[in-house]
Write a protein that holds these residues in place. Sequence first.
Motif, mmCIF file in Angstrom:
data_model
loop_
_atom_site.group_PDB
_atom_site.id
_atom_site.type_symbol
_atom_site.label_atom_id
_atom_site.label_comp_id
_atom_site.label_asym_id
_atom_site.label_seq_id
_atom_site.Cartn_x
_atom_site.Cartn_y
_atom_site.Cartn_z
ATOM 1 N N LEU A 189 22.889 -14.692 18.420
ATOM 2 C CA LEU A 189 23.885 -13.708 18.829
ATOM 3 C C LEU A 189 25.312 -14.257 18.855
ATOM 4 O O LEU A 189 26.245 -13.519 19.170
ATOM 5 C CB LEU A 189 23.512 -13.132 20.199
ATOM 6 C CG LEU A 189 22.204 -12.336 20.206
ATOM 7 C CD1 LEU A 189 21.841 -11.891 21.617
ATOM 8 C CD2 LEU A 189 22.281 -11.136 19.273
ATOM 9 N N PRO B 30 23.290 -2.215 22.090
ATOM 10 C CA PRO B 30 22.299 -1.956 21.044
ATOM 11 C C PRO B 30 21.455 -0.749 21.448
ATOM 12 O O PRO B 30 20.762 -0.778 22.462
ATOM 13 C CB PRO B 30 21.465 -3.239 21.038
ATOM 14 C CG PRO B 30 21.537 -3.736 22.452
ATOM 15 C CD PRO B 30 22.877 -3.310 22.991
ATOM 16 N N GLN C 288 23.271 -5.843 12.997
ATOM 17 C CA GLN C 288 24.528 -6.051 13.720
ATOM 18 C C GLN C 288 24.283 -6.751 15.046
ATOM 19 O O GLN C 288 23.304 -6.473 15.750
ATOM 20 C CB GLN C 288 25.223 -4.708 13.966
ATOM 21 C CG GLN C 288 26.612 -4.847 14.583
ATOM 22 C CD GLN C 288 27.346 -3.521 14.655
ATOM 23 O OE1 GLN C 288 27.007 -2.572 13.948
ATOM 24 N NE2 GLN C 288 28.354 -3.445 15.511
ATOM 25 N N ILE C 289 25.211 -7.661 15.402
ATOM 26 C CA ILE C 289 25.165 -8.373 16.681
ATOM 27 C C ILE C 289 26.506 -8.202 17.388
ATOM 28 O O ILE C 289 27.457 -7.669 16.812
ATOM 29 C CB ILE C 289 24.824 -9.869 16.485
ATOM 30 C CG1 ILE C 289 25.920 -10.577 15.681
ATOM 31 C CG2 ILE C 289 23.459 -10.032 15.817
ATOM 32 C CD1 ILE C 289 25.772 -12.092 15.656
ATOM 33 N N TRP D 55 29.630 -12.529 22.086
ATOM 34 C CA TRP D 55 28.427 -12.816 22.865
ATOM 35 C C TRP D 55 28.741 -13.679 24.086
ATOM 36 O O TRP D 55 28.160 -13.500 25.156
ATOM 37 C CB TRP D 55 27.403 -13.501 21.973
ATOM 38 C CG TRP D 55 26.177 -14.016 22.647
ATOM 39 C CD1 TRP D 55 25.729 -15.305 22.655
ATOM 40 C CD2 TRP D 55 25.205 -13.265 23.395
ATOM 41 N NE1 TRP D 55 24.551 -15.409 23.353
ATOM 42 C CE2 TRP D 55 24.211 -14.169 23.822
ATOM 43 C CE3 TRP D 55 25.092 -11.930 23.739
ATOM 44 C CZ2 TRP D 55 23.108 -13.773 24.576
ATOM 45 C CZ3 TRP D 55 23.995 -11.529 24.500
ATOM 46 C CH2 TRP D 55 23.027 -12.444 24.907
ATOM 47 N N TRP E 7 20.467 -7.355 24.730
ATOM 48 C CA TRP E 7 20.712 -7.868 23.382
ATOM 49 C C TRP E 7 19.654 -8.892 22.975
ATOM 50 O O TRP E 7 19.209 -8.926 21.828
ATOM 51 C CB TRP E 7 22.102 -8.491 23.295
ATOM 52 C CG TRP E 7 23.146 -7.543 22.803
ATOM 53 C CD1 TRP E 7 24.194 -7.019 23.506
ATOM 54 C CD2 TRP E 7 23.246 -7.006 21.478
ATOM 55 N NE1 TRP E 7 24.930 -6.186 22.703
ATOM 56 C CE2 TRP E 7 24.377 -6.160 21.452
ATOM 57 C CE3 TRP E 7 22.487 -7.147 20.317
ATOM 58 C CZ2 TRP E 7 24.767 -5.467 20.308
ATOM 59 C CZ3 TRP E 7 22.868 -6.464 19.173
ATOM 60 C CH2 TRP E 7 23.991 -5.634 19.170
ATOM 61 N N ARG E 8 19.254 -9.747 23.913
ATOM 62 C CA ARG E 8 18.214 -10.729 23.598
ATOM 63 C C ARG E 8 16.929 -10.019 23.162
ATOM 64 O O ARG E 8 16.312 -10.372 22.153
ATOM 65 C CB ARG E 8 17.925 -11.602 24.810
ATOM 66 C CG ARG E 8 18.696 -12.861 24.879
ATOM 67 C CD ARG E 8 18.306 -13.854 23.780
ATOM 68 N NE ARG E 8 18.989 -15.109 23.967
ATOM 69 C CZ ARG E 8 19.961 -15.573 23.199
ATOM 70 N NH1 ARG E 8 20.379 -14.878 22.148
ATOM 71 N NH2 ARG E 8 20.517 -16.736 23.439
ATOM 72 N N SER F 32 17.464 -8.318 19.661
ATOM 73 C CA SER F 32 17.460 -9.231 18.508
ATOM 74 C C SER F 32 16.076 -9.830 18.299
ATOM 75 O O SER F 32 15.636 -10.026 17.157
ATOM 76 C CB SER F 32 18.499 -10.348 18.691
ATOM 77 O OG SER F 32 18.164 -11.197 19.767
ATOM 78 N N ASN G 103 30.250 -7.986 13.235
ATOM 79 C CA ASN G 103 29.336 -9.086 12.949
ATOM 80 C C ASN G 103 27.976 -8.542 12.513
ATOM 81 O O ASN G 103 27.315 -7.824 13.269
ATOM 82 C CB ASN G 103 29.136 -9.953 14.199
ATOM 83 C CG ASN G 103 30.330 -10.814 14.503
ATOM 84 O OD1 ASN G 103 31.121 -11.135 13.626
ATOM 85 N ND2 ASN G 103 30.466 -11.214 15.763
ATOM 86 N N ARG G 104 27.561 -8.926 11.304
ATOM 87 C CA ARG G 104 26.268 -8.458 10.798
ATOM 88 C C ARG G 104 25.599 -9.553 9.972
ATOM 89 O O ARG G 104 26.241 -10.183 9.127
ATOM 90 C CB ARG G 104 26.446 -7.221 9.912
ATOM 91 C CG ARG G 104 26.843 -5.956 10.653
ATOM 92 C CD ARG G 104 27.525 -4.983 9.722
ATOM 93 N NE ARG G 104 28.794 -5.520 9.259
ATOM 94 C CZ ARG G 104 29.493 -5.012 8.246
ATOM 95 N NH1 ARG G 104 29.037 -3.965 7.587
ATOM 96 N NH2 ARG G 104 30.644 -5.559 7.885
ATOM 97 N N TYR G 105 24.309 -9.742 10.226
ATOM 98 C CA TYR G 105 23.497 -10.572 9.349
ATOM 99 C C TYR G 105 23.159 -9.791 8.089
ATOM 100 O O TYR G 105 22.945 -8.573 8.130
ATOM 101 C CB TYR G 105 22.179 -10.956 10.028
ATOM 102 C CG TYR G 105 22.295 -12.037 11.065
ATOM 103 C CD1 TYR G 105 22.223 -13.381 10.715
ATOM 104 C CD2 TYR G 105 22.455 -11.717 12.411
ATOM 105 C CE1 TYR G 105 22.316 -14.376 11.669
ATOM 106 C CE2 TYR G 105 22.549 -12.702 13.377
ATOM 107 C CZ TYR G 105 22.478 -14.030 12.995
ATOM 108 O OH TYR G 105 22.577 -15.011 13.949
#
Length: 260
Positions: free
Chosen positions: A116, A193, A208-209, A213, A227-228, A231, A253-255
Amino acid sequence: MAEVHVRELKGPEEMEAVVELQREVWGRAESDLVPRGLLIAVQDEGGLVAGAFVEGRMVGFVFGFPTQDPTLQHSHMLGVLEPYRGTGAALLLKRFQRDWCLARGIQRVVWTFDPLRGPNANFNLRKLGATARTYLPDHYGPMTGINAGAPSDRLLAEWDLLAERVYARIYAPPPDPEVAGLPQANRVEGEEPLEAYLDLEAPRLLFQIPEDWGRILREDPALALAWREHSRLVLGHYFARGYRAVDFARNPNRYVLAKD
Protein backbone atom coordinates in the motif's frame (compact mmCIF):
# COMPACT_ATOMS: atom_id res chain seq x y z
CA MET A 1 22.97 18.41 -4.21
CA ALA A 2 26.45 16.89 -4.02
CA GLU A 3 27.28 13.66 -5.82
CA VAL A 4 26.28 10.34 -4.26
CA HIS A 5 28.92 7.61 -3.93
CA VAL A 6 28.18 3.98 -3.06
CA ARG A 7 30.59 1.42 -1.62
CA GLU A 8 30.68 -1.62 0.62
CA LEU A 9 30.86 -0.89 4.32
CA LYS A 10 33.41 -2.26 6.73
CA GLY A 11 34.13 -2.26 10.42
CA PRO A 12 32.04 -1.77 13.56
CA GLU A 13 31.74 2.02 13.24
CA GLU A 14 30.18 1.91 9.79
CA MET A 15 27.87 -0.93 10.81
CA GLU A 16 26.76 1.09 13.83
CA ALA A 17 25.98 3.94 11.43
CA VAL A 18 23.64 1.54 9.60
CA VAL A 19 21.85 0.83 12.87
CA GLU A 20 21.38 4.57 13.41
CA LEU A 21 20.05 4.95 9.86
CA GLN A 22 17.45 2.28 10.61
CA ARG A 23 16.24 4.37 13.55
CA GLU A 24 16.08 7.54 11.47
CA VAL A 25 14.49 6.08 8.34
CA TRP A 26 11.82 3.89 9.94
CA GLY A 27 11.56 5.10 13.55
CA ARG A 28 11.87 1.52 14.71
CA ALA A 29 11.97 0.30 18.29
CA GLU A 30 15.26 -1.24 19.38
CA SER A 31 13.76 -4.72 19.13
CA ASP A 32 13.14 -4.23 15.39
CA LEU A 33 16.66 -3.10 14.49
CA VAL A 34 19.24 -5.33 12.84
CA PRO A 35 22.17 -4.90 15.24
CA ARG A 36 25.78 -4.14 14.37
CA GLY A 37 27.06 -7.59 15.28
CA LEU A 38 24.57 -9.35 13.03
CA LEU A 39 25.38 -7.05 10.10
CA ILE A 40 29.05 -7.92 10.51
CA ALA A 41 28.36 -11.65 10.83
CA VAL A 42 26.15 -11.73 7.74
CA GLN A 43 28.74 -9.81 5.75
CA ASP A 44 31.40 -12.30 6.87
CA GLU A 45 29.25 -15.11 5.45
CA GLY A 46 28.71 -13.56 2.03
CA GLY A 47 26.12 -10.89 2.66
CA LEU A 48 26.10 -7.38 1.27
CA VAL A 49 26.14 -4.23 3.40
CA ALA A 50 26.72 -1.12 1.29
CA GLY A 51 26.29 2.56 1.99
CA ALA A 52 25.48 5.67 -0.03
CA PHE A 53 27.57 8.71 0.90
CA VAL A 54 27.19 12.43 0.25
CA GLU A 55 30.20 14.57 1.20
CA GLY A 56 31.41 11.84 3.52
CA ARG A 57 28.09 11.34 5.30
CA MET A 58 26.26 8.03 5.02
CA VAL A 59 22.73 8.86 3.84
CA GLY A 60 21.47 5.41 2.85
CA PHE A 61 22.29 1.72 2.85
CA VAL A 62 21.31 -1.65 1.43
CA PHE A 63 21.57 -4.97 3.28
CA GLY A 64 21.19 -8.38 1.66
CA PHE A 65 22.08 -11.90 2.67
CA PRO A 66 22.65 -15.28 0.99
CA THR A 67 19.91 -17.89 0.69
CA GLN A 68 19.80 -21.65 0.23
CA ASP A 69 20.02 -20.99 -3.51
CA PRO A 70 23.52 -19.68 -4.36
CA THR A 71 22.07 -17.73 -7.30
CA LEU A 72 19.54 -15.89 -5.10
CA GLN A 73 20.02 -13.08 -2.58
CA HIS A 74 17.42 -11.83 -0.12
CA SER A 75 17.62 -8.05 0.14
CA HIS A 76 16.31 -7.36 3.62
CA MET A 77 16.60 -3.57 3.84
CA LEU A 78 17.10 -0.50 1.68
CA GLY A 79 16.81 2.87 3.37
CA VAL A 80 17.63 6.49 2.52
CA LEU A 81 17.30 9.50 4.80
CA GLU A 82 14.34 11.68 3.86
CA PRO A 83 16.32 14.79 2.78
CA TYR A 84 18.23 12.63 0.28
CA ARG A 85 15.26 10.90 -1.32
CA GLY A 86 14.95 11.97 -4.92
CA THR A 87 18.73 12.36 -5.27
CA GLY A 88 19.14 8.99 -6.95
CA ALA A 89 20.74 7.44 -3.85
CA ALA A 90 18.28 4.53 -3.71
CA LEU A 91 18.72 3.76 -7.40
CA LEU A 92 22.51 3.90 -7.09
CA LEU A 93 22.36 1.49 -4.16
CA LYS A 94 20.30 -0.96 -6.24
CA ARG A 95 22.64 -0.62 -9.23
CA PHE A 96 25.55 -1.34 -6.92
CA GLN A 97 23.71 -4.34 -5.49
CA ARG A 98 23.02 -5.70 -8.97
CA ASP A 99 26.67 -5.37 -10.04
CA TRP A 100 27.89 -6.86 -6.76
CA CYS A 101 25.56 -9.84 -7.08
CA LEU A 102 26.33 -10.57 -10.73
CA ALA A 103 30.06 -10.51 -9.98
CA ARG A 104 29.43 -13.35 -7.50
CA GLY A 105 27.14 -15.47 -9.66
CA ILE A 106 23.91 -14.24 -8.06
CA GLN A 107 21.25 -13.76 -10.74
CA ARG A 108 18.11 -12.97 -8.74
CA VAL A 109 17.28 -10.80 -5.74
CA VAL A 110 14.06 -10.83 -3.72
CA TRP A 111 12.73 -8.51 -1.03
CA THR A 112 9.45 -7.60 0.63
CA PHE A 113 7.58 -4.31 0.53
CA ASP A 114 4.29 -2.90 1.78
CA PRO A 115 1.75 -3.22 -1.06
CA LEU A 116 0.00 0.00 0.00
CA ARG A 117 3.01 2.34 -0.09
CA GLY A 118 2.80 3.90 -3.53
CA PRO A 119 6.33 5.36 -3.68
CA ASN A 120 7.83 1.98 -2.81
CA ALA A 121 5.71 0.15 -5.37
CA ASN A 122 6.61 2.73 -8.01
CA PHE A 123 10.32 2.40 -7.27
CA ASN A 124 10.34 -1.39 -7.15
CA LEU A 125 8.16 -2.14 -10.16
CA ARG A 126 8.48 0.81 -12.51
CA LYS A 127 11.99 2.10 -11.82
CA LEU A 128 13.76 -1.18 -11.00
CA GLY A 129 11.76 -3.53 -13.21
CA ALA A 130 10.96 -6.00 -10.43
CA THR A 131 7.69 -7.94 -10.42
CA ALA A 132 5.56 -9.45 -7.64
CA ARG A 133 3.26 -12.47 -7.57
CA THR A 134 3.30 -13.48 -3.89
CA TYR A 135 1.17 -11.89 -1.16
CA LEU A 136 2.37 -12.41 2.42
CA PRO A 137 -0.34 -11.61 5.02
CA ASP A 138 0.94 -10.09 8.29
CA HIS A 139 4.39 -11.35 7.35
CA TYR A 140 6.39 -9.80 10.20
CA GLY A 141 3.69 -9.56 12.85
CA PRO A 142 3.18 -6.27 14.75
CA MET A 143 5.69 -3.59 13.75
CA THR A 144 6.87 -0.29 15.20
CA GLY A 145 7.73 3.13 13.83
CA ILE A 146 6.26 4.20 10.51
CA ASN A 147 4.92 0.68 9.91
CA ALA A 148 2.82 0.53 13.07
CA GLY A 149 -0.96 0.62 12.84
CA ALA A 150 -1.95 -2.29 10.58
CA PRO A 151 -1.00 -5.92 9.91
CA SER A 152 2.39 -6.17 8.21
CA ASP A 153 1.20 -7.55 4.86
CA ARG A 154 3.91 -7.59 2.21
CA LEU A 155 4.49 -8.36 -1.44
CA LEU A 156 7.56 -10.34 -2.45
CA ALA A 157 9.48 -8.46 -5.15
CA GLU A 158 11.38 -10.61 -7.63
CA TRP A 159 14.30 -8.96 -9.43
CA ASP A 160 15.81 -10.82 -12.37
CA LEU A 161 19.24 -9.23 -12.67
CA LEU A 162 19.84 -10.54 -16.19
CA ALA A 163 16.52 -9.39 -17.64
CA GLU A 164 16.70 -6.76 -20.38
CA ARG A 165 13.74 -5.01 -18.74
CA VAL A 166 15.71 -4.56 -15.51
CA TYR A 167 18.84 -3.21 -17.21
CA ALA A 168 16.81 -0.80 -19.34
CA ARG A 169 14.86 0.59 -16.40
CA ILE A 170 17.71 1.14 -13.98
CA TYR A 171 19.77 3.03 -16.56
CA ALA A 172 17.07 5.08 -18.29
CA PRO A 173 13.84 6.69 -17.04
CA PRO A 174 11.11 4.12 -17.73
CA PRO A 175 8.05 5.19 -19.71
CA ASP A 176 4.71 5.62 -17.99
CA PRO A 177 2.66 2.45 -18.41
CA GLU A 178 -0.18 2.45 -20.91
CA VAL A 179 -3.26 2.05 -18.72
CA ALA A 180 -6.06 3.74 -20.67
CA GLY A 181 -9.01 1.40 -21.05
CA LEU A 182 -7.73 -1.28 -18.68
CA PRO A 183 -10.36 -2.73 -16.34
CA GLN A 184 -9.86 -1.98 -12.65
CA ALA A 185 -10.24 -4.67 -10.02
CA ASN A 186 -11.58 -2.33 -7.35
CA ARG A 187 -13.56 0.87 -6.84
CA VAL A 188 -12.24 3.64 -4.62
CA GLU A 189 -14.03 6.83 -3.62
CA GLY A 190 -11.93 9.44 -1.89
CA GLU A 191 -9.70 7.36 0.35
CA GLU A 192 -12.08 4.44 0.86
CA PRO A 193 -11.98 1.08 -0.90
CA LEU A 194 -15.63 0.36 -1.67
CA GLU A 195 -15.81 -2.64 -3.99
CA ALA A 196 -13.67 -5.51 -5.24
CA TYR A 197 -14.25 -7.06 -8.66
CA LEU A 198 -12.98 -10.61 -8.57
CA ASP A 199 -14.37 -11.94 -11.85
CA LEU A 200 -12.23 -10.03 -14.35
CA GLU A 201 -10.52 -12.03 -17.10
CA ALA A 202 -8.56 -9.41 -19.07
CA PRO A 203 -4.84 -10.06 -19.64
CA ARG A 204 -3.99 -6.78 -17.87
CA LEU A 205 -5.80 -5.20 -14.92
CA LEU A 206 -5.43 -2.24 -12.59
CA PHE A 207 -5.64 -2.21 -8.80
CA GLN A 208 -5.85 1.16 -7.05
CA ILE A 209 -4.22 1.86 -3.66
CA PRO A 210 -4.19 4.96 -1.41
CA GLU A 211 -2.36 8.13 -2.34
CA ASP A 212 -0.88 8.55 1.16
CA TRP A 213 -0.78 5.27 3.05
CA GLY A 214 1.55 6.70 5.70
CA ARG A 215 -0.99 9.33 6.71
CA ILE A 216 -3.79 6.75 6.89
CA LEU A 217 -1.65 4.55 9.15
CA ARG A 218 -0.99 7.47 11.47
CA GLU A 219 -4.47 8.99 11.57
CA ASP A 220 -7.18 6.44 10.76
CA PRO A 221 -6.67 2.90 12.12
CA ALA A 222 -10.08 1.70 10.94
CA LEU A 223 -9.45 2.83 7.37
CA ALA A 224 -5.95 1.34 7.49
CA LEU A 225 -7.39 -2.03 8.46
CA ALA A 226 -10.04 -1.77 5.74
CA TRP A 227 -7.33 -1.16 3.14
CA ARG A 228 -5.25 -4.07 4.43
CA GLU A 229 -8.19 -6.44 4.15
CA HIS A 230 -9.10 -5.06 0.73
CA SER A 231 -5.61 -5.42 -0.75
CA ARG A 232 -5.24 -8.87 0.80
CA LEU A 233 -8.47 -9.96 -0.84
CA VAL A 234 -7.92 -8.51 -4.31
CA LEU A 235 -4.20 -9.02 -4.81
CA GLY A 236 -4.25 -12.44 -3.18
CA HIS A 237 -7.13 -13.47 -5.43
CA TYR A 238 -5.53 -12.37 -8.68
CA PHE A 239 -2.08 -13.68 -7.78
CA ALA A 240 -3.69 -17.08 -7.16
CA ARG A 241 -5.18 -16.88 -10.66
CA GLY A 242 -1.80 -16.38 -12.31
CA TYR A 243 -1.51 -12.59 -12.40
CA ARG A 244 1.55 -10.70 -11.22
CA ALA A 245 2.24 -7.03 -10.54
CA VAL A 246 4.43 -5.83 -13.40
CA ASP A 247 4.22 -2.03 -13.34
CA PHE A 248 2.86 0.96 -11.47
CA ALA A 249 0.96 4.07 -12.54
CA ARG A 250 0.65 7.33 -10.58
CA ASN A 251 -2.14 9.89 -10.16
CA PRO A 252 -3.90 7.89 -8.87
CA ASN A 253 -1.70 5.09 -7.54
CA ARG A 254 -2.47 1.87 -9.39
CA TYR A 255 -0.76 -1.47 -9.86
CA VAL A 256 -0.70 -2.95 -13.33
CA LEU A 257 -1.39 -6.69 -13.08
CA ALA A 258 -0.62 -9.00 -15.99
CA LYS A 259 -1.43 -12.66 -16.41
CA ASP A 260 1.55 -14.98 -16.85
